[in-house]
Design a protein around this motif. Structure first.
Motif, mmCIF file in Angstrom:
data_model
loop_
_atom_site.group_PDB
_atom_site.id
_atom_site.type_symbol
_atom_site.label_atom_id
_atom_site.label_comp_id
_atom_site.label_asym_id
_atom_site.label_seq_id
_atom_site.Cartn_x
_atom_site.Cartn_y
_atom_site.Cartn_z
ATOM 1 N N LEU A 20 -12.343 42.086 -23.434
ATOM 2 C CA LEU A 20 -11.621 42.745 -24.527
ATOM 3 C C LEU A 20 -10.982 41.731 -25.472
ATOM 4 O O LEU A 20 -11.009 41.911 -26.690
ATOM 5 N N LEU A 21 -10.434 40.678 -24.916
ATOM 6 C CA LEU A 21 -9.765 39.666 -25.740
ATOM 7 C C LEU A 21 -10.740 38.794 -26.516
ATOM 8 O O LEU A 21 -10.334 38.078 -27.433
ATOM 9 N N SER A 22 -12.020 38.860 -26.188
ATOM 10 C CA SER A 22 -13.012 38.021 -26.869
ATOM 11 C C SER A 22 -13.344 38.527 -28.276
ATOM 12 O O SER A 22 -14.011 37.842 -29.033
ATOM 13 N N ASP A 23 -12.873 39.723 -28.614
ATOM 14 C CA ASP A 23 -13.135 40.291 -29.939
ATOM 15 C C ASP A 23 -11.856 40.945 -30.441
ATOM 16 O O ASP A 23 -11.318 41.856 -29.807
ATOM 17 N N ILE A 89 -18.240 48.007 -26.096
ATOM 18 C CA ILE A 89 -17.600 46.707 -26.268
ATOM 19 C C ILE A 89 -18.623 45.656 -25.876
ATOM 20 O O ILE A 89 -19.199 45.725 -24.786
ATOM 21 N N ILE A 90 -18.864 44.701 -26.759
ATOM 22 C CA ILE A 90 -19.869 43.663 -26.502
ATOM 23 C C ILE A 90 -19.237 42.285 -26.677
ATOM 24 O O ILE A 90 -18.496 42.048 -27.640
ATOM 25 N N SER A 91 -19.577 41.383 -25.797
ATOM 26 C CA SER A 91 -19.134 40.000 -25.939
ATOM 27 C C SER A 91 -19.782 39.394 -27.183
ATOM 28 O O SER A 91 -20.988 39.537 -27.387
ATOM 29 N N PRO A 92 -18.993 38.707 -28.007
ATOM 30 C CA PRO A 92 -19.577 38.100 -29.206
ATOM 31 C C PRO A 92 -20.573 36.981 -28.906
ATOM 32 O O PRO A 92 -21.343 36.584 -29.771
ATOM 33 N N THR A 93 -20.603 36.503 -27.662
ATOM 34 C CA THR A 93 -21.504 35.406 -27.303
ATOM 35 C C THR A 93 -22.877 35.878 -26.831
ATOM 36 O O THR A 93 -23.758 35.055 -26.591
ATOM 37 N N VAL A 94 -23.069 37.188 -26.690
ATOM 38 C CA VAL A 94 -24.338 37.720 -26.190
ATOM 39 C C VAL A 94 -25.413 37.583 -27.262
ATOM 40 O O VAL A 94 -25.238 38.058 -28.380
ATOM 41 N N PRO A 95 -26.548 36.937 -26.929
ATOM 42 C CA PRO A 95 -27.598 36.783 -27.927
ATOM 43 C C PRO A 95 -28.294 38.096 -28.299
ATOM 44 O O PRO A 95 -28.609 38.331 -29.451
ATOM 45 N N ASP A 96 -28.522 38.982 -27.311
ATOM 46 C CA ASP A 96 -29.230 40.237 -27.591
ATOM 47 C C ASP A 96 -28.271 41.413 -27.380
ATOM 48 O O ASP A 96 -28.314 42.106 -26.364
#
Length: 155
Positions: A20-23, A89-96
């Motif tokens: 959650l804190l990553s975005d 909710i998606i991690s901003p580091t996920v490529p796909d």
């Protein structure tokens, strides 16, 4: 890289909060503490926070609750109550990111099937930049749009 979907458990709360804190667009309604609060006051409901894992890393989530009702049928919400926004909710580091979103939506539909849900609601975060994804992927019978009041505070 395969994506596995699990239901969030207490031992994963720290990883979930880090996601959650990553975005900066995530809202407090998606937080683990809000889930604990809702569990305490909703005796006829159960949380099913869907989590997406890839190579041992939490890469996405979809917070949901199922409300059980024998008379009218069960309801699946992301999330319950007016204004408590859910959504993917998606991690901003996920490529796909699209693959993770599809896996979470598939799990959302499977959860509805397993719990014999008669209606499901997915209330997205008003700050979500990917609304077009939901429009294209979710077969809906009714759509509602509301204007929220958001105040941006200085750092």
């Amino acid at each position: 890289m395969s994506i596995s979907i699990e239901i969030l458990n207490d031992s994963q709360a720290e990883a979930y909060e880090a996601l959650l804190l990553s975005d900066e667009t995530n809202l407090l309604y998606a937080s683990y503490k809000f889930q604990v609060f809702l569990k305490r006051i909703l005796s006829d409901s159960q949380p099913f926070y869907l989590t997406a894992w890839q190579d041992g890393q939490l890469v996405g989530a979809l917070p949901t609750f199922v409300r059980y009702n024998v008379k009218h049928g069960n309801v699946l919400n992301s999330l319950p109550f007016y204004g408590s926004n859910g959504g993917i909710i998606i991690s901003p580091t996920v490529p796909d990111k699209t693959a993770v979103k599809h896996a979470l939506l598939d799990a959302f539909h499977e959860l509805a099937r397993v719990h014999k849900v008669v209606v499901s609601t997915l209330i997205t975060n008003p700050l979500d930049r990917e609304r077009a994804f939901y429009e294209a992927q979710l077969p809906y019978q009714w759509r509602d749009e509301r204007i929220g009041q958001i105040t941006h505070l200085p750092e």
